[in-house]
Write an enzyme that holds these catalytic residues in place. Structure first.
Site, PDB file in Angstrom:
ATOM      1  N   TYR A 201      98.759  89.012  13.311  1.00 29.66           N
ATOM      2  CA  TYR A 201      98.219  89.989  12.364  1.00 29.66           C
ATOM      3  C   TYR A 201      96.818  89.634  11.902  1.00 29.66           C
ATOM      4  O   TYR A 201      96.499  88.465  11.678  1.00 29.66           O
ATOM      5  CB  TYR A 201      99.127  90.111  11.132  1.00 29.66           C
TER       6      TYR A 201
ATOM      7  N   ASP B 109     102.072  82.839   5.061  1.00 33.35           N
ATOM      8  CA  ASP B 109     100.914  82.539   5.905  1.00 33.35           C
ATOM      9  C   ASP B 109     100.065  81.388   5.389  1.00 33.35           C
ATOM     10  O   ASP B 109      99.257  80.833   6.138  1.00 33.35           O
ATOM     11  CB  ASP B 109     100.066  83.799   6.094  1.00 33.35           C
TER      12      ASP B 109
END
Length: 778
Positions: free
Chosen positions: A486, A398
């Site tokens: 998320y 990420d």
């Protein structure tokens, strides 16, 4: 006999210390004071404090960002840059500007002595598509502010992969310019098969801007292995806010190497668990009836919204406001918003922030003595499993998406308690500085249990002879990073006992797969035609311990079982007994938690002892779900995810090893820009400046309860850094928020409140609490 609730009232109410017999009206009379009206600290500002020194880890200023941008674009720089808004994949343009971390060797003389504040440097990532061999290149710009002394140099020294700050074009971030090239190549291919898509899914794709398009298309990471080529595994979905939960069983595989789409290639199609290399093969199977949509997907996504669902019924008393944490006596922490400096109950630390990694903690001290030089997340990764191109291909890092830029505003009273200090987060964006208001909250919270408690003697009618109970609390700093599907909730808590806890929770939409009856081994069916794809979340952290100074060791205390005899037990002969065996790690090493947790790992300072001659240190205590990446040899994460493959690691601190990962590593699995495995070159770590790397995470065994989103309550991982002989005794004796009670031989109860009276107030929620304070970390 006195009841338990009344006993607690006797010990805890804000009545001066007196001698008393059990009084059934005492609790009622004490609580009557709650009729007074106060704000309970909800609207209080945090007290201010002045940091002892300017923050050497601070972000570069907004003026620096603009000046660096202008310098890079000046003709004198010779970089031949195009403005990103006007650039194509074959131009040179700035991808981002960020703060370059200041070397520890430059900071220590300043923060610990009389050295001067070290100069700041910016980091710029420039996509150089205009070169004969296009690359991505890291640069360092400084010293700042920009002056005649400022230089632009390649930033190579922090990377060990062999090419410094240079990343091949095929491995660089797949931004909008590259996506346009890939989609321009993809469009005529899909136009040939749109009739098949309509027949199977009642949808078609003519490009994102075409009104006829009613499907979305997505890719995944990685999209290269070593930079020699680039690929994309594309998948269709139904569009909408919850498109992650409406995947369609149709994939297109592409080779998109280089900047010239005339060299791009179609690698094939996948649907119905079958692979077709060409459009002709796909059409032949379709016309023969060999391709079907056995489990039609729904376009309706209301079922996947995070809103109230009346059709699910109503829980009794749910019309009442849920319990809240309130700093009832006012805030007990202090902030220096300009320097990003915090004081709380013996703790002091500085904050810093980068767009790549997010929040960091620096110079963390307890009662004036340093515990940590640095604590910062290094990577938030997820690797998936499945028998489809997208699921099998997916490994997310990420930081690749500039993790720090994904912080989102927090909802006061829900994401954070009412009355929290809601602070801004800033980071460079282009030639400006972007502000995310209220993205970091700071608050003190009741832990829900006492820090310490003991009662002695049970002969009195109260059930004790004496009783002590110490109130516990902790300071929390909380952010939520929303990376695509998320939300990661990071909670850093500083406890009164000198321990620090790091918790990470995950919520959000599953990246799901189409449902196949034959693929239950990769996850359960979670909706009509949706399968929850199993995956592992692993988050790597760097903890640069400096217990009192930079000469530290990693002590390993193993719990072993030995056979022994003791002469005072002759009848037992030889029997099993537990013993502690202590050793020190000699060399840099990656390792795992001991089975059954039968080893304690502590960072200690051999030269510094407490009053009892024990080495002072901090131990690393596993909490909930301390996991590592299960796969060790996947081609999609071979060398790029090395730091994720063990629970713990210890290395020597070096200025040229500041991070475990490069944000572009995800596309260089075979030849990473930053190879964590190369950190382990036999260096000694005993009585040295050492760094501990640890992993948090969750093996996400997906379930129907992940719909609409995964729950924070279940998807959580934690670790505690706790004093280990760091103090001479438990650091609780200086806390006045406690109650001490004694019962004499005549049954007379006396108790002491140490002048900490229970505040009495009535909460008034007449106005919303939307106060935003400014924190620029600059």
């Amino acid at each position: 006999m006195i009841t338990t609730s009344l006993l607690m009232a006797l010990v805890a109410t804000a009545i001066p210390s007196v001698a008393a017999r059990p009084d059934p009206d005492l609790y009622r009379r004490a609580m009557s004071k709650f009729n007074e009206v106060r704000t309970c600290g909800l609207s209080d500002e945090a007290p201010t404090v002045k940091a002892p020194k300017a923050n050497p880890w601070a972000q570069i200023t907004p003026n620096d960002v603009t000046a660096v941008w202008d310098l890079l674009h000046s003709p004198a720089a010779g970089l031949n840059l195009t403005h990103p808004d006007d650039a194509t994949a074959t131009d040179n343009y700035v991808y981002f500007i960020d703060t370059l971390a200041t070397n520890k060797s430059a900071v220590l003389p300043y923060i610990d002595g009389n050295g001067t504040l070290p100069p700041k440097y910016a980091r710029a990532v420039i996509f150089e598509g205009g070169k004969t061999e296009p690359v991505s290149q890291d640069y360092m710009i400084g010293p700042l502010p920009v002056s005649e002394k400022t230089t632009i140099e390649k930033l190579d020294y922090i990377y060990n992969g062999g090419n410094g700050g240079t990343v091949p074009y095929n491995s660089r971030y797949f931004d909008g310019k590259r996506s346009k090239l890939a989609n321009d190549f993809l469009l005529p291919i899909v136009e040939e098969i749109n009739d098949i898509l309509v027949a199977l899914f009642d949808g078609a794709w003519y490009g994102s801007g075409d009104p006829r398009t009613n499907l979305t298309i997505t890719s995944t990471d990685p999209q290269s292995f070593d930079g020699s080529s680039s690929f994309r595994s594309m998948m269709f979905r139904y569009p909408g806010k919850a498109s992650y939960l409406t995947p369609l069983d149709f994939y297109i595989l592409l080779d998109v190497s280089g900047t010239d789409i005339s060299y791009y290639k179609l690698k094939g199609f996948v649907t119905n668990e079958k692979y077709f290399k060409t459009v002709a093969e796909l059409r032949k199977a379709f016309e023969a009836g060999e391709i079907k949509n056995e489990f039609p997907q729904t376009r309706d996504q209301e079922w996947a919204m995070v809103n109230h669902k009346p059709e699910m019924g109503v829980r009794d008393l749910e019309d009442r406001m849920a319990p809240q944490n309130i700093e009832i006596g006012g805030k007990r922490y202090k902030l220096d918003l300009e320097e990003g400096y915090v004081e709380y109950m013996g703790w002091t630390f500085y904050l810093s922030f980068t767009r790549t990694l997010g929040l960091a903690f620096n110079d963390v001290k307890f009662k004036g003595e340093r515990v940590l030089y640095e604590l910062q997340m290094q990577e938030a990764a997820a690797q998936y499993a499945g028998y489809t191109p997208k699921a099998a291909n997916t490994v997310y890092h990420d930081t690749y998406y500039s993790f720090g830029t994904t912080v989102s505003a927090l909802v006061e009273g829900y994401d954070c308690p009412f009355g929290s200090s809601m602070l801004n987060v800033t980071y460079p964006s282009g030639n400006k500085t972007r502000v995310h208001p209220g993205a970091l909250c700071v608050f003190e919270a009741d832990t829900g249990f006492p820090l310490a408690r003991h009662s002695y003697g049970g002969g009195s009618e109260y059930g004790f002879g004496n009783l002590g109970s110490v109130k516990d609390a902790a300071l929390h700093l909380r952010l939520v990073y929303t990376v695509g599907n998320y939300d990661y909730l990071f909670d850093y808590s500083f406890h009164l006992d000198g321990s620090m806890e790091i918790q990470v929770r995950a919520s959000g939409y599953l990246q799901s797969s189409p449902y196949y009856k034959t693929q239950g081994r990769f996850g359960p069916r979670i909706y009509k035609s949706t399968q929850g794809s199993y995956h592992s979340h692993i988050l790597n952290f760097k903890a640069d311990f400096d217990i009192l100074d930079t000469k530290n060791s990693l002590e390993v205390t193993e719990l072993i079982v030995a056979n022994q005899s003791q002469p005072w037990f002759p009848e037992l002969g030889v029997f099993e007994q537990m013993e502690l065996s202590t050793s020190y790690m000699e060399e840099e090493k990656m390792f795992n938690w001991a089975p059954n947790n039968q080893a304690m790992y502590s960072v200690v300072n051999k030269a510094k002892t407490n009053a009892w001659g024990e080495k002072r240190g901090y131990r690393i205590v596993p909490g909930r779900s301390n996991v590592a990446l299960p796969v060790k040899n996947s081609p999609f994460s071979a060398k790029s995810s090395t730091m994720l493959k063990s629970h713990l690691a210890v290395t020597r601190q070096h200025d040229n090893e500041p991070v475990a990962n490069s944000f572009q590593n995800v596309n260089m699995a075979a030849k990473p820009q930053q190879d964590f495995g190369k950190f382990f070159d036999g260096e000694k770590v005993d009585d040295e400046d050492i760094v501990l790397w640890f992993n948090l995470g969750m093996h996400h065994y997906t379930r129907s309860e992940d719909v609409p989103v995964t729950l924070f309550s279940e998807a959580v991982s934690s670790i505690v850094l706790a004093p280990q002989n760091f103090n001479d005794r438990a650091p609780e004796g200086d806390l006045r928020n406690r109650r001490w009670a004694e019962v004499d031989d005549d049954g007379v109860l006396t108790y002491e409140d140490y002048s900490i009276e229970l505040p009495t107030c009535q909460i008034k929620l007449d106005e919303p609490f939307t106060k935003i304070e400014k924190l620029t970390f600059a």
